[in-house]
Motif scaffolding. Structure first.
Motif, PDB file in Angstrom:
ATOM      1  N   TRP A  46       0.646  -1.426  -0.066  1.00 13.65           N
ATOM      2  CA  TRP A  46       0.133  -0.250  -0.027  1.00 13.65           C
ATOM      3  C   TRP A  46       0.803   0.866  -0.438  1.00 13.65           C
ATOM      4  CZ3 TRP A  46      -0.253   4.017   3.405  1.00 13.65           C
ATOM      5  CH2 TRP A  46      -0.851   4.834   3.534  1.00 13.65           C
ATOM      6  N   VAL A  47       0.371   2.039  -0.441  1.00  9.20           N
ATOM      7  CA  VAL A  47       1.483   3.728  -1.169  1.00  9.20           C
ATOM      8  C   VAL A  47       0.672   4.506  -0.251  1.00  9.20           C
ATOM      9  CG1 VAL A  47       3.078   4.571  -2.317  1.00  9.20           C
ATOM     10  CG2 VAL A  47       3.187   1.787  -2.423  1.00  9.20           C
ATOM     11  N   GLU A  48       0.822   5.117   0.087  1.00 11.21           N
ATOM     12  CA  GLU A  48       0.143   6.881   0.594  1.00 11.21           C
ATOM     13  C   GLU A  48      -0.100   7.645  -1.075  1.00 11.21           C
ATOM     14  OE1 GLU A  48       0.539  10.441   3.593  1.00 11.21           O
ATOM     15  OE2 GLU A  48       2.423   9.941   3.021  1.00 11.21           O
ATOM     16  N   GLY A  49      -1.105   7.567  -1.612  1.00  5.80           N
ATOM     17  CA  GLY A  49      -1.944   8.443  -2.372  1.00  5.80           C
ATOM     18  C   GLY A  49      -2.146   7.580  -3.697  1.00  5.80           C
ATOM     19  N   TYR A  50      -1.746   6.618  -3.906  1.00  4.49           N
ATOM     20  CA  TYR A  50      -1.506   5.829  -4.865  1.00  4.49           C
ATOM     21  C   TYR A  50      -2.204   4.371  -4.271  1.00  4.49           C
ATOM     22  CZ  TYR A  50       0.980   3.356  -8.594  1.00  4.49           C
ATOM     23  OH  TYR A  50       1.147   2.196  -9.822  1.00  4.49           O
ATOM     24  N   GLY A  51      -2.213   3.994  -3.169  1.00  4.73           N
ATOM     25  CA  GLY A  51      -3.252   2.752  -3.269  1.00  4.73           C
ATOM     26  C   GLY A  51      -2.648   1.392  -3.491  1.00  4.73           C
ATOM     27  N   ASN A  52      -2.819   0.242  -3.608  1.00  4.92           N
ATOM     28  CA  ASN A  52      -2.432  -1.120  -3.255  1.00  4.92           C
ATOM     29  C   ASN A  52      -2.088  -1.516  -5.309  1.00  4.92           C
ATOM     30  OD1 ASN A  52      -3.809  -1.538  -0.329  1.00  4.92           O
ATOM     31  ND2 ASN A  52      -6.171  -2.610  -1.359  1.00  4.92           N
ATOM     32  N   ALA A  53      -0.516  -2.033  -4.904  1.00  4.87           N
ATOM     33  CA  ALA A  53      -0.268  -2.021  -5.934  1.00  4.87           C
ATOM     34  C   ALA A  53       1.092  -3.596  -5.555  1.00  4.87           C
ATOM     35  CB  ALA A  53       0.737  -0.965  -6.127  1.00  4.87           C
ATOM     36  N   VAL A  54       1.527  -3.797  -6.522  1.00  7.33           N
ATOM     37  CA  VAL A  54       2.919  -4.870  -6.575  1.00  7.33           C
ATOM     38  C   VAL A  54       3.858  -4.344  -6.457  1.00  7.33           C
ATOM     39  CG1 VAL A  54       1.996  -6.116  -9.215  1.00  7.33           C
ATOM     40  CG2 VAL A  54       2.584  -7.885  -6.878  1.00  7.33           C
ATOM     41  N   ALA A  55       4.494  -4.880  -6.074  1.00  6.54           N
ATOM     42  CA  ALA A  55       6.568  -4.821  -5.963  1.00  6.54           C
ATOM     43  C   ALA A  55       6.680  -5.455  -7.055  1.00  6.54           C
ATOM     44  CB  ALA A  55       6.934  -5.099  -5.208  1.00  6.54           C
ATOM     45  N   GLY A  56       6.953  -5.230  -8.656  1.00  5.00           N
ATOM     46  CA  GLY A  56       6.931  -5.938 -10.404  1.00  5.00           C
ATOM     47  C   GLY A  56       7.499  -5.380 -11.030  1.00  5.00           C
ATOM     48  N   ASP A  57       7.930  -4.326 -10.405  1.00 10.81           N
ATOM     49  CA  ASP A  57       9.872  -3.559 -11.769  1.00 10.81           C
ATOM     50  C   ASP A  57      11.139  -3.957 -10.088  1.00 10.81           C
ATOM     51  OD1 ASP A  57      10.436  -3.255 -13.851  1.00 10.81           O
ATOM     52  OD2 ASP A  57       9.325  -1.666 -13.825  1.00 10.81           O
ATOM     53  N   THR A  58      11.953  -3.296 -11.057  1.00  9.02           N
ATOM     54  CA  THR A  58      13.358  -2.615 -10.790  1.00  9.02           C
ATOM     55  C   THR A  58      13.725  -0.849 -11.807  1.00  9.02           C
ATOM     56  OG1 THR A  58      14.356  -3.821 -12.164  1.00  9.02           O
ATOM     57  CG2 THR A  58      14.511  -5.282  -9.932  1.00  9.02           C
ATOM     58  N   GLY A  59      14.257  -1.100 -11.218  1.00  9.97           N
ATOM     59  CA  GLY A  59      14.555   0.487 -12.095  1.00  9.97           C
ATOM     60  C   GLY A  59      16.430   0.886 -11.465  1.00  9.97           C
ATOM     61  N   GLY A  60      17.001   0.958 -12.666  1.00  8.10           N
ATOM     62  CA  GLY A  60      18.463   1.665 -12.078  1.00  8.10           C
ATOM     63  C   GLY A  60      18.799   2.818 -11.407  1.00  8.10           C
ATOM     64  N   SER A  61      17.901   3.316 -10.901  1.00  7.04           N
ATOM     65  CA  SER A  61      18.368   3.753 -10.168  1.00  7.04           C
ATOM     66  C   SER A  61      17.259   4.305  -8.821  1.00  7.04           C
ATOM     67  CB  SER A  61      18.366   5.476 -10.739  1.00  7.04           C
ATOM     68  OG  SER A  61      17.113   5.939 -10.384  1.00  7.04           O
ATOM     69  N   ILE A  62      16.317   2.538  -9.009  1.00  8.04           N
ATOM     70  CA  ILE A  62      15.892   2.249  -7.404  1.00  8.04           C
ATOM     71  C   ILE A  62      16.931   1.020  -7.148  1.00  8.04           C
ATOM     72  CG2 ILE A  62      13.808   1.483  -6.966  1.00  8.04           C
ATOM     73  CD1 ILE A  62      13.200   4.483  -8.875  1.00  8.04           C
ATOM     74  N   ARG A  63      17.070   2.498  -5.519  1.00  7.27           N
ATOM     75  CA  ARG A  63      17.964   1.942  -4.590  1.00  7.27           C
ATOM     76  C   ARG A  63      17.728   2.441  -3.498  1.00  7.27           C
ATOM     77  NH1 ARG A  63      19.146  -0.872  -8.185  1.00  7.27           N
ATOM     78  NH2 ARG A  63      20.613  -1.092  -9.904  1.00  7.27           N
ATOM     79  N   GLY A  64      17.907   1.570  -2.030  1.00  4.69           N
ATOM     80  CA  GLY A  64      17.284   1.177  -1.199  1.00  4.69           C
ATOM     81  C   GLY A  64      16.061   1.996  -1.125  1.00  4.69           C
ATOM     82  N   HIS A  65      15.885   2.632   0.120  1.00  2.00           N
ATOM     83  CA  HIS A  65      14.492   3.434  -0.069  1.00  2.00           C
ATOM     84  C   HIS A  65      13.615   4.245  -0.778  1.00  2.00           C
ATOM     85  CE1 HIS A  65      16.209   1.225   3.847  1.00  2.00           C
ATOM     86  NE2 HIS A  65      14.188   0.822   4.122  1.00  2.00           N
ATOM     87  N   ARG A  66      13.753   3.655  -1.808  1.00  2.99           N
ATOM     88  CA  ARG A  66      12.957   5.005  -3.158  1.00  2.99           C
ATOM     89  C   ARG A  66      12.127   4.093  -4.080  1.00  2.99           C
ATOM     90  NH1 ARG A  66      16.066   7.252  -7.883  1.00  2.99           N
ATOM     91  NH2 ARG A  66      13.410   8.196  -7.897  1.00  2.99           N
ATOM     92  N   VAL A  67      11.018   4.397  -4.298  1.00  2.47           N
ATOM     93  CA  VAL A  67       9.980   3.022  -5.112  1.00  2.47           C
ATOM     94  C   VAL A  67       9.303   4.306  -6.038  1.00  2.47           C
ATOM     95  CG1 VAL A  67       8.908   1.858  -3.443  1.00  2.47           C
ATOM     96  CG2 VAL A  67       8.163   4.217  -3.987  1.00  2.47           C
ATOM     97  N   ASP A  68       9.622   3.481  -7.782  1.00  2.00           N
ATOM     98  CA  ASP A  68       9.522   4.511  -8.531  1.00  2.00           C
ATOM     99  C   ASP A  68       7.546   4.083  -8.761  1.00  2.00           C
ATOM    100  OD1 ASP A  68       9.350   6.372 -10.606  1.00  2.00           O
ATOM    101  OD2 ASP A  68      10.988   5.042 -11.538  1.00  2.00           O
ATOM    102  N   LEU A  69       6.586   4.810  -8.718  1.00  2.54           N
ATOM    103  CA  LEU A  69       5.020   4.202  -9.352  1.00  2.54           C
ATOM    104  C   LEU A  69       4.717   3.870 -11.043  1.00  2.54           C
ATOM    105  CD1 LEU A  69       3.939   6.240  -6.375  1.00  2.54           C
ATOM    106  CD2 LEU A  69       4.722   3.752  -6.244  1.00  2.54           C
ATOM    107  N   HIS A  70       4.371   3.503 -11.401  1.00  6.87           N
ATOM    108  CA  HIS A  70       3.520   3.130 -12.648  1.00  6.87           C
ATOM    109  C   HIS A  70       2.460   4.047 -12.820  1.00  6.87           C
ATOM    110  CE1 HIS A  70       1.001   1.895 -15.593  1.00  6.87           C
ATOM    111  NE2 HIS A  70       2.420   2.543 -16.734  1.00  6.87           N
ATOM    112  N   PHE A  71       2.321   5.096 -13.918  1.00  7.22           N
ATOM    113  CA  PHE A  71       0.670   5.313 -14.106  1.00  7.22           C
ATOM    114  C   PHE A  71       1.184   5.721 -15.720  1.00  7.22           C
ATOM    115  CE2 PHE A  71       2.421   8.068 -10.916  1.00  7.22           C
ATOM    116  CZ  PHE A  71       1.159   8.111  -9.806  1.00  7.22           C
TER     117      PHE A  71
END
Length: 91
Positions: A46-71
């Protein structure tokens, strides 16, 4: 966590996540790119302001306590921008 936004609706984007989800065929699917050493792929979130989601991807600059949300669109991703959000593991 720091959250940014991305879309599969761009020139040169394959539309497939690192776990094989086809975001072009499922543009409204809530998928989060994560650092798998912090949040395992496949985790339900659950992501604040985004809702329920699945951790289904990685990203080149997504390291540590960062997330990238698909729109579904570039404009929606730009509108979200980058912000601090609460992320809860629900599964």
């Amino acid at each position: 966590m720091t959250a940014s936004a991305y879309t599969a609706s761009c020139n040169g984007c394959s539309g497939f996540t690192s776990t094989g989800i086809n975001l072009k065929a499922n543009p409204h699917m809530k998928v989060v790119a994560v650092d798998p050493s912090v949040i395992p792929l496949g985790t339900k979130l659950w992501v604040e302001g985004y809702g329920n989601a699945v951790a289904g991807d990685t990203g080149g600059s997504i390291r540590g306590h960062r997330v990238d949300l698909h729109f579904p669109t570039k404009s929606a991703a730009y509108q979200f921008g980058r912000k601090q959000v609460k992320v809860k593991i629900i599964d």
